[in-house]
Design an enzyme around this catalytic site. Structure first.
Site, PDB file in Angstrom:
ATOM      1  N   GLU C  60       0.838  -1.195   0.000  1.00  0.00           N
ATOM      2  CA  GLU C  60       0.000   0.000   0.000  1.00  0.00           C
ATOM      3  C   GLU C  60       0.871   1.242   0.000  1.00  0.00           C
ATOM      4  O   GLU C  60       0.509   2.261  -0.605  1.00  0.00           O
ATOM      5  CB  GLU C  60      -0.948  -0.031   1.202  1.00  0.00           C
ATOM      6  N   HIS C 129     -11.416  -6.286   8.351  1.00  0.00           N
ATOM      7  CA  HIS C 129     -12.179  -6.005   7.133  1.00  0.00           C
ATOM      8  C   HIS C 129     -13.401  -5.147   7.467  1.00  0.00           C
ATOM      9  O   HIS C 129     -14.431  -5.245   6.801  1.00  0.00           O
ATOM     10  CB  HIS C 129     -12.667  -7.287   6.454  1.00  0.00           C
TER      11      HIS C 129
HETATM   12  C1  TPP Z   1      -1.870  -5.095   4.276  1.00  0.00           C
HETATM   13  C2  TPP Z   1      -2.818  -5.924   3.509  1.00  0.00           C
HETATM   14  N1  TPP Z   1      -3.093  -5.634   2.224  1.00  0.00           N
HETATM   15  C3  TPP Z   1      -3.981  -6.371   1.516  1.00  0.00           C
HETATM   16  C4  TPP Z   1      -4.623  -7.442   2.076  1.00  0.00           C
HETATM   17  C5  TPP Z   1      -5.665  -8.247   1.288  1.00  0.00           C
HETATM   18  N2  TPP Z   1      -5.153  -9.571   0.930  1.00  0.00           N
HETATM   19  C6  TPP Z   1      -5.371 -10.651   1.727  1.00  0.00           C
HETATM   20  S1  TPP Z   1      -4.607 -12.028   1.164  1.00  0.00           S
HETATM   21  C7  TPP Z   1      -3.985 -11.213  -0.181  1.00  0.00           C
HETATM   22  C8  TPP Z   1      -3.129 -11.944  -1.160  1.00  0.00           C
HETATM   23  C9  TPP Z   1      -1.887 -12.501  -0.553  1.00  0.00           C
HETATM   24  O1  TPP Z   1      -1.208 -13.301  -1.478  1.00  0.00           O
HETATM   25  P1  TPP Z   1       0.064 -14.138  -1.072  1.00  0.00           P
HETATM   26  O2  TPP Z   1       0.973 -13.331  -0.242  1.00  0.00           O
HETATM   27  O3  TPP Z   1       0.655 -14.705  -2.309  1.00  0.00           O
HETATM   28  O4  TPP Z   1      -0.452 -15.295  -0.115  1.00  0.00           O
HETATM   29  P2  TPP Z   1      -1.367 -16.543  -0.451  1.00  0.00           P
HETATM   30  O5  TPP Z   1      -2.781 -16.108  -0.216  1.00  0.00           O
HETATM   31  O6  TPP Z   1      -1.113 -16.950  -1.848  1.00  0.00           O
HETATM   32  O7  TPP Z   1      -0.982 -17.601   0.523  1.00  0.00           O
HETATM   33  C10 TPP Z   1      -4.388  -9.871  -0.176  1.00  0.00           C
HETATM   34  C11 TPP Z   1      -4.049  -8.885  -1.213  1.00  0.00           C
HETATM   35  C12 TPP Z   1      -4.312  -7.722   3.432  1.00  0.00           C
HETATM   36  N3  TPP Z   1      -4.856  -8.750   4.076  1.00  0.00           N
HETATM   37  N4  TPP Z   1      -3.419  -6.966   4.107  1.00  0.00           N
END
Ligand code: TPP
Ligand code: TPP
Ligand code: MG
Ligand code: MG
Lengths: 337, 429, 337, 429
Positions: C60, C129
């Site tokens: 972000e 959320h």
């Molecule tokens: C600071 C923050 N930004 C955005 C999100 C929303 N979000 C939750 S999971 C995710 C994707 C994460 O992907 P990855 O790190 O590849 O982990 P995976 O789900 O594949 O295990 C996002 C964008 C969040 N939880 N926290």
């Protein structure tokens, strides 16, 4: 009893706590060998060693994140953020982590960290060495916010903050590190040697968080202030010859609501003074609380005297600063209302 | 906005990554290089980090195509250990299936599976000591299962029910289990990374022997916390293991948006001068071996290790997600590194320590355990049906002691509850 | 006129602006091919291409920092923060950069960015959320904060925000993306098809920032609300049969102080409703302003109805939410005072 | 707090970096390896980044000990260009001296020198096109000087006087000069890094030809913004140059607290799969050549480059700092890479294009220009002596249009000014 300025008192608080509790750790940018850009941690590294007092990489996010992890391990970290203006990169770790950890883990993990940070203006520091961001943190549940106004209070409050099992933001009004400031920037600077608040025991003592102090008793109106503004208000009130009751809040969250209510009910008038920008500042909360709880005792609107809703300017610093003129005008207004 | 362009200079162009396959595309992973198992050298755990940069660009693999464990990274685990590992992984999968279904049945608000990634948390945890501390993301339920955390406790949390020791305060699967060395999961990505470093630094500064391990997804490596953590770790040589679970997807964004087009995630380690390993994340033995190596390195005060686990997110991001909207349905099956459970099973069968019958029996037992746990958990209630926590617990744990303003608000809430005619009761099961 | 829900209206605003101004760029986590986790950007990438609508790395801080740089170049970026709960890592770029750039550069550089972010609870999203962090931003000088309560307003305000040359935080109340919500969580959900605010022109139109809307005229008291709470308040007032005047603030900074003053002077009572935690929330500022400016017209204390000073809980979400019961109790109290 | 220790495991220990020399220590930089000038290969600017990892671990050097420009990185600049470069560097130094003194004389609140680092900003800027955009930290006054920004404008800003086009709003040296391609300096470290990437991405997305360059100190690389910037840049192959000025000190903390004990800062680039160069930052020709190479790479859409400029902060961090408190006084002189001005001068002399007399003459001219500029600037006022900006400008530029609450506050301020008896006047010069 010794004579200390506020830096020395803060240093002494950490010293006392490091000696009492092996879990207390001091960390931050330039706090180690050099002892901090304001010298607040001077001498601690040579006394307690590099593994308990150390410099850090320049990442405020990392400083707080690491401190939270150390807290989870069982230590009691005292991280420094060099200027409060630089606390924003750490905001997620403070708000989403330190402040939430106890709640979200059902009490399994806590973040007993004390974040020290010099704040406030009046030193020609420009917009990034002068801010008062306390109003951001007082809105965040799970964080305590403490602001001292004398060396004596600084030491006692800092010790209580370090002993506290919740995250505490300890904002240090850097304008009064070396002496009380009456707001008259064009008069000679004072030091703490002649102020009662400059008498500080060398040993351990604590001032309970959440307790305001009556700086001056009076019957005409109640003035709520903290940090540097306590001194500016006191001087202005004396000069104006108004019989004001001045409360130094000392802790913003949790607030000493009883002291506030008792005073406003007695005087029927309330003025709030802070240096932070006005809109949404902690003064708004104080104003709301006072009118909610003392509505029928109020003889005049609760008055806010604050910094303006601009960045902190450099050359026009004294036009921004809520000094004796602004406070004096407000005093007149509230007493006429 | 100018968009000026000097005719003697080439026009610039913005490169925006694009995954190879989108819905409807036929999938061909031929360009994914899979190095032979056993071919990767295993450096001394105390070796200088710049001695084995190559390990950040390959895949450490132990299980070969024939189901044999080969090469210097073979951890030579005894068959009992391997069977325990297999069972934990099967348990994770069964648990995931069941809880996913429970969410679809409206019994809770949310769930996240780790299908296809079971080896990473399970084998990684088994290579740590029981008192080492873990700082997981939301996709390492395998840690809890490998440490025999009660299934019913996990489910209580998922249902936010009476038995939930987090008092229904957290979103499902955001577990916390201090006595199992499992740090409270955050909804905010990667915040656990610097925290793990802090814990490890604290342990080192106290002359303790316990190390820390943390996990995040490949997408999450982009957060500033990742960088803060690696910077602190390299500066103080913190005894910490950084796991990056590269399952190639972050919700709908493929790993190219985290930088995978240009290099590996293990290569990030090289940038900080710390040890980096890239591992076949679907090879439980490789995961075990890499973790054990990194743990030994940390215990020798030789500093942190970053392990990239190359794997594939076989299902949706969470129950809120529908991957068919953004990727080809063929990907999960075409994925060349196979299924971690099947591969470990094949190994045990190959070495004569397992067979299809025993496997089927294990699957039945595991399913039965999950079913029994679910029954027990549901007896404690399910989300949205009734009031499972005393209302006033809403105010517990904001602070150690409740200040006046929270006490007032608590009283206000109880008064509302009175005034409301207790609507909670309406949905009581 | 078309019928749109709030997602569609927001999508339409970006569509209209991208068609009118080649400098408008949409970026954020999952906003590209997939069209956003709430589908607010669906279809934009295929229409305007990958170099104008794209997914970003999950940082972000980076999203806002990059947007500020694009703004300095001359573009008009519309970054999305997936949930307002995840805005904290971007705080430094928002507060120290976007909000300060015009001021500190003497107007040479500006940050005409519009940060869209779904906020608020009521969807069983748990503490990460569901947050309503608007009170942090309303305290920061140099940022505008906008919160719509209907699809019609969402589109018109978002267009005005994108055209604005200052940084705007555009918080979208996700609980009412699909329909207005009266606060009765155990009754069937509504959609926008029967609500006047669901009628949305397909083309360009703008609603000036800084203007409140009178949602309901009345003489007994003034209620100030925004976002989801506008609907909860309206339903509660109707149910209680109170003749309240309801103001939908729509823009928090700059605030429509004239509309507020006029209404409170008329009714003599004021209630403020928001979902964010109470202490230091925007309600405090509103309360302070109202009593400062309408003191002699007030017949009862200004009342705040808010979320509690706790993290947003998961299972007890409806105990936290300032719903019809809390508002109803406050109505009784303020009318008795 | 436990500090538990299992006897069968080694005790962990926390490593806390320590610089080699502290006040009073004799200085010996023998362990700083200085590779021979001309020995480093120069890859094709469009080459894949993984083809020249070695360049992140050495020092690109052009000027040899004899004052000759040698090797493939020699930019072969014509003597006029070299003399301009030398003059700009001398100007920076003279300007710094004078403004430092002005601060000491109480004419302003703050100043920051870049003594010993003049080559980095000056030569780097000269290798860029005039319309490329720069995103500096506070120590690149050389950019403005190399782009012929009026000295008096810089000084007006430093004095926050009537002539200051930033209206006294910013701390001294926090310049902004859009028409000179110089972005507004922030007091918050490293925030300019992702902004530079955003500007470069915008340029690329518009098919423009202009690229961006940014600078930060080695200490500042620890901020999360650094990582966000490099991640965005690698993902979108942004046409941007990242300069890390490794002057080995961050206020009182040596570069070990930013990770320098484990690897170089140029190596960070490898972690992201982008080009990384490590350059002798006191060799103006090497800085020029590396920047020109990176600019060409960016213009070819071949992506970003990170350049570490290895140098030494010869003086205090700022006027608020006293380096004798934390480092040996011997460091600045013992530092093996010499003085950038002296080295460039020696080169020009060696090739027969310069001599001591001309140099002395240049120094006099430069000093005279600075002196004249100072006089002109001081005629516009100095900080703290009188009111140089109309008071109401305090409210300009918070927003494009002033909302009611600022108008009210502005009026309040003017009323205060009336009531106060105009205290500003008291200190009028
Ligand atoms: C600071 C923050 N930004 C955005 C999100 C929303 N979000 C939750 S999971 C995710 C994707 C994460 O992907 P990855 O790190 O590849 O982990 P995976 O789900 O594949 O295990 C996002 C964008 C969040 N939880 N926290
Ligand atoms: C976010 C932030 N944190 C801390 C500071 C305080 N600070 C100003 S300069 C500095 C040291 C920077 O060192 P380095 O990056 O090496 O740059 P140098 O001064 O050596 O050029 C620090 C800590 C700041 N300005 N901003
Ligand atoms: Mg992933
Ligand atoms: Mg430096």
């Amino acid at each position: 009893m010794a004579r200390m300025n506020m830096i020395q008192a803060i240093n002494s608080a950490m010293d006392v706590m490091m000696a009492r509790d092996a879990g207390v750790i001091v960390m931050g940018e330039d706090v180690g060998y050099f002892g901090g850009v304001f010298r607040a941690t001077a001498g601690l590294q040579s006394k307690y060693g590099k593994t308990r007092v150390f410099d850090t990489p320049i990442t405020e996010c990392g400083i707080i994140g690491v401190a939270v992890g150390m807290g989870a391990y069982g230590l009691r970290p005292v991280p420094e953020i060099q200027f409060a203006d630089y606390i924003y990169p750490a905001l997620d770790q403070l708000v989403s982590e330190a402040a939430r950890l106890r709640y979200r883990s059902g009490g399994e993990f806590i973040a007993p960290i004390t974040v020290r940070s010099p704040f406030g203006g009046g030193i020609f520091g420009g917009q990034t060495h002068s801010q008062s961001p306390e109003g951001i943190f007082t809105h965040v549940s799970g964080i305590k916010t403490v602001i001292p106004s004398t060396p004596y209070d600084a030491k006692g409050l800092l010790i209580a903050a370090i002993e506290d099992n919740d995250p505490v933001l300890f904002f240090e009004p850097k304008r009064i590190y070396n002496g009380p400031f009456d707001g008259n920037w064009d008069k000679p600077a004072q030091n703490w040697s002649k102020h009662a608040g400059g008498e500080v025991p060398e040993d351990y003592y604590r001032i309970e968080l959440g307790k305001a102090k009556v700086v001056r008793e009076g019957g005409d109106l109640t003035i709520l202030a903290y940090g540097t503004m306590v001194h500016v208000v006191t001087a202005t009130v004396e000069a104006a010859g108004v019989d004001a009751e001045i409360l130094d809040l000392r802790t913003l969250v949790p607030l000493d609501i009883d002291a506030i209510e008792a005073s406003v009910r007695k005087t029927g008038r309330c003025m709030i003074v802070h240096e932070a920008t006005r809109t949404g500042g902690f003064g708004a909360e104080l104003s709301a609380l006072v009118q909610e709880r003392c509505f029928h005792h109020l003889e005049a609107p609760v008055e806010r005297v604050t910094g303006f809703d601009t960045p902190y300017p450099h050359s026009l610093e004294w036009a921004y600063f809520p000094g004796p003129v602004r406070i004096g005008q407000a005093l007149k207004k509230i007493m006429q209302d | 906005m100018t968009g000026d362009h000097r005719p003697n200079l080439p026009r610039l162009a913005l490169h925006v990554p694009e995954p190879k396959f989108r819905p409807g595309d036929a999938v061909d992973f031929a360009d994914v290089t899979v190095p032979a198992a056993g071919a990767q050298p295993r450096p001394d755990p105390a070796a200088a980090a710049d001695r084995f940069h190559d390990l950040a660009y390959t895949l450490v693999r132990v299980l070969d195509e024939a189901g044999q464990a080969v090469g210097p990274w073979n951890p030579r685990l005894d068959p009992d250990m391997l069977r325990r590992m297999l069972r934990h992984m099967a348990m994770v999968r069964a648990f995931d299936e069941r809880m996913f279904r429970a969410q679809r049945q409206g019994k809770t608000s949310f769930y996240m599976k780790c299908t296809g990634e079971e080896a990473i948390a399970v084998a990684g945890t088994m290579a740590l000591d029981r008192d080492d501390m873990t700082f997981p993301s939301y996709r390492q339920q395998g840690i809890l299962i490998a440490r025999d955390y009660p299934l019913v406790e996990m489910m209580n949390q998922i249902y936010s029910n009476r038995g939930d020791k987090l008092q229904g305060k957290q979103l499902p699967i955001m577990y916390s289990a201090k006595d199992h060395g499992f740090f409270s999961i955050s909804g905010n990505l990667t915040t656990q990374y610097p925290q793990a470093v802090g814990w490890a630094m604290a342990s080192a500064s106290k002359g303790d022997t316990r190390i820390a391990a943390t996990w995040c997804g490949e997408g999450s490596t982009a957060e500033g916390d990742f960088h803060s953590a690696l910077t602190f770790a390299t500066v103080y040589r913190a005894p910490v293991i950084f796991n990056v679970v590269n399952n190639q997807w972050a919700i709908s964004s493929f790993s190219g948006f985290a930088g995978a087009e240009a290099t590996t995630f293990a290569a990030r380690a090289i940038g900080y001068g710390i040890a980096g390993l890239r591992v076949d994340g679907n090879d439980a033995l490789a995961v075990y071996a890499a973790t054990a190596w990194a743990a030994e390195r940390a215990r020798l005060n030789a500093g942190p290790t970053l392990i990239e686990h190359f794997t594939y997110r076989a299902e949706g991001h969470s129950t809120s997600d529908d991957p068919s909207q953004y990727r080809s349905a063929g990907e999960p099956t075409a994925w060349p590194l196979g299924d971690p459970v099947a591969r470990l099973k094949a190994h045990l069968v190959t070495i004569g320590e397992w067979d299809d019958d025993r496997h089927a029996g294990m699957d039945r037992e595991v399913a039965e355990q999950v079913r029994a746990a679910q029954k027990a958990a549901e007896a404690n209630g399910i989300l949205g049906h009734g009031l499972h926590q005393p209302l006033d617990t809403l105010f517990d744990g904001v602070f150690e002691e409740m200040p006046w303003h929270l006490r007032e608000q608590q009283a206000q809430m109880m008064a509302e509850e009175q005034a409301s005619g207790r609507p909670w009761a309406r949905k009581e099961v």
